[in-house]
Design a protein around this motif. Structure first.
Motif, PDB file in Angstrom:
ATOM      1  N   ARG A  68      -9.037  59.575  41.162  1.00 26.85           N
ATOM      2  CA  ARG A  68      -9.485  59.022  42.448  1.00 26.85           C
ATOM      3  C   ARG A  68      -8.793  59.707  43.618  1.00 26.85           C
ATOM      4  O   ARG A  68      -9.403  59.997  44.638  1.00 26.85           O
ATOM      5  CB  ARG A  68      -9.189  57.529  42.458  1.00 26.85           C
ATOM      6  N   ALA A  69      -7.514  59.991  43.471  1.00 24.13           N
ATOM      7  CA  ALA A  69      -6.760  60.678  44.523  1.00 24.13           C
ATOM      8  C   ALA A  69      -7.271  62.107  44.698  1.00 24.13           C
ATOM      9  O   ALA A  69      -7.408  62.583  45.831  1.00 24.13           O
ATOM     10  CB  ALA A  69      -5.274  60.677  44.204  1.00 24.13           C
ATOM     11  N   ALA A  70      -7.549  62.787  43.605  1.00 22.69           N
ATOM     12  CA  ALA A  70      -8.071  64.156  43.690  1.00 22.69           C
ATOM     13  C   ALA A  70      -9.424  64.174  44.388  1.00 22.69           C
ATOM     14  O   ALA A  70      -9.701  65.067  45.197  1.00 22.69           O
ATOM     15  CB  ALA A  70      -8.184  64.765  42.288  1.00 22.69           C
ATOM     16  N   LYS A  71     -10.252  63.186  44.087  1.00 19.67           N
ATOM     17  CA  LYS A  71     -11.557  63.100  44.739  1.00 19.67           C
ATOM     18  C   LYS A  71     -11.404  62.861  46.244  1.00 19.67           C
ATOM     19  O   LYS A  71     -12.113  63.459  47.055  1.00 19.67           O
ATOM     20  CB  LYS A  71     -12.379  61.970  44.116  1.00 19.67           C
ATOM     21  N   ALA A  72     -10.454  62.014  46.621  1.00 19.50           N
ATOM     22  CA  ALA A  72     -10.216  61.732  48.042  1.00 19.50           C
ATOM     23  C   ALA A  72      -9.688  62.970  48.760  1.00 19.50           C
ATOM     24  O   ALA A  72     -10.092  63.260  49.889  1.00 19.50           O
ATOM     25  CB  ALA A  72      -9.243  60.572  48.198  1.00 19.50           C
ATOM     26  N   ALA A  78     -13.054  68.964  52.356  1.00 14.74           N
ATOM     27  CA  ALA A  78     -14.423  69.342  52.699  1.00 14.74           C
ATOM     28  C   ALA A  78     -14.751  68.941  54.133  1.00 14.74           C
ATOM     29  O   ALA A  78     -15.394  69.702  54.873  1.00 14.74           O
ATOM     30  CB  ALA A  78     -15.403  68.698  51.720  1.00 14.74           C
ATOM     31  N   LYS A  79     -14.315  67.764  54.534  1.00 16.05           N
ATOM     32  CA  LYS A  79     -14.557  67.303  55.906  1.00 16.05           C
ATOM     33  C   LYS A  79     -13.843  68.197  56.907  1.00 16.05           C
ATOM     34  O   LYS A  79     -14.412  68.577  57.925  1.00 16.05           O
ATOM     35  CB  LYS A  79     -14.081  65.857  56.057  1.00 16.05           C
ATOM     36  N   ALA A  82     -15.610  71.520  57.145  1.00 18.53           N
ATOM     37  CA  ALA A  82     -16.850  71.399  57.919  1.00 18.53           C
ATOM     38  C   ALA A  82     -16.547  71.333  59.413  1.00 18.53           C
ATOM     39  O   ALA A  82     -17.272  71.939  60.222  1.00 18.53           O
ATOM     40  CB  ALA A  82     -17.611  70.146  57.481  1.00 18.53           C
ATOM     41  N   GLU A  83     -15.488  70.640  59.796  1.00 18.93           N
ATOM     42  CA  GLU A  83     -15.119  70.571  61.212  1.00 18.93           C
ATOM     43  C   GLU A  83     -14.697  71.933  61.742  1.00 18.93           C
ATOM     44  O   GLU A  83     -15.071  72.325  62.844  1.00 18.93           O
ATOM     45  CB  GLU A  83     -13.992  69.555  61.410  1.00 18.93           C
ATOM     46  N   ILE A  84     -13.926  72.664  60.946  1.00 22.10           N
ATOM     47  CA  ILE A  84     -13.486  74.001  61.359  1.00 22.10           C
ATOM     48  C   ILE A  84     -14.689  74.929  61.477  1.00 22.10           C
ATOM     49  O   ILE A  84     -14.804  75.697  62.442  1.00 22.10           O
ATOM     50  CB  ILE A  84     -12.442  74.562  60.379  1.00 22.10           C
ATOM     51  N   ASP A  85     -15.596  74.865  60.502  1.00 20.80           N
ATOM     52  CA  ASP A  85     -16.795  75.701  60.556  1.00 20.80           C
ATOM     53  C   ASP A  85     -17.639  75.392  61.777  1.00 20.80           C
ATOM     54  O   ASP A  85     -18.171  76.297  62.423  1.00 20.80           O
ATOM     55  CB  ASP A  85     -17.635  75.520  59.279  1.00 20.80           C
ATOM     56  N   SER A  86     -17.762  74.114  62.127  1.00 23.37           N
ATOM     57  CA  SER A  86     -18.561  73.761  63.298  1.00 23.37           C
ATOM     58  C   SER A  86     -17.889  74.237  64.585  1.00 23.37           C
ATOM     59  O   SER A  86     -18.564  74.641  65.531  1.00 23.37           O
ATOM     60  CB  SER A  86     -18.825  72.259  63.345  1.00 23.37           C
TER      61      SER A  86
END
Length: 110
Positions: A68-72, A78-79, A82-86
């Motif tokens: 669960r921690a790895a998924k978080a 990923a978030k 995505a912010e850096i890419d935007s």
């Protein structure tokens, strides 16, 4: 959540059963049971026993928490990506960069 409930339930059951045994033996030997000390002795004994007896349940719970921690962490990365890419796309679209605002100019005299 299931692993947590199983481990916690077995741990509590172990404590109650150990307390019953400790208090019963104490009552047979001494006649009068000191509840506070019986709880402490039962807690220590059940803790040691659960370390060995409940090892499979504890490992299953730990693996679930780790997954669960790895998924978080992956979702947070990923978030952030995505912010850096935007931000990069926004800067590229506006045509501004370090060299056009004077910051990248190495011939500037103070």
């Amino acid at each position: 959540m299931k692993e947590f409930l199983i481990y916690t339930g077995l741990r509590l059951l172990s404590l109650v059963a150990t307390f019953g045994i400790v208090a019963g033996v104490w009552a047979l030997v001494a006649g009068e049971v000191d509840i506070f000390l019986a709880v402490i002795v039962a807690f220590v004994i059940s803790g040691v026993l659960s370390f060995f007896v409940l090892d499979p349940q504890r490992r299953a719970f730990a693996e679930k928490v780790e997954a669960r921690a790895a998924k978080a962490v992956d979702a947070a990365r990923a978030k952030e990506d995505a912010e850096i890419d935007s931000e990069i796309d926004a800067e590229a679209g506006s045509g501004t960069d370090a060299s056009s605002n004077g910051e990248g100019d190495s011939h500037k005299v103070s």
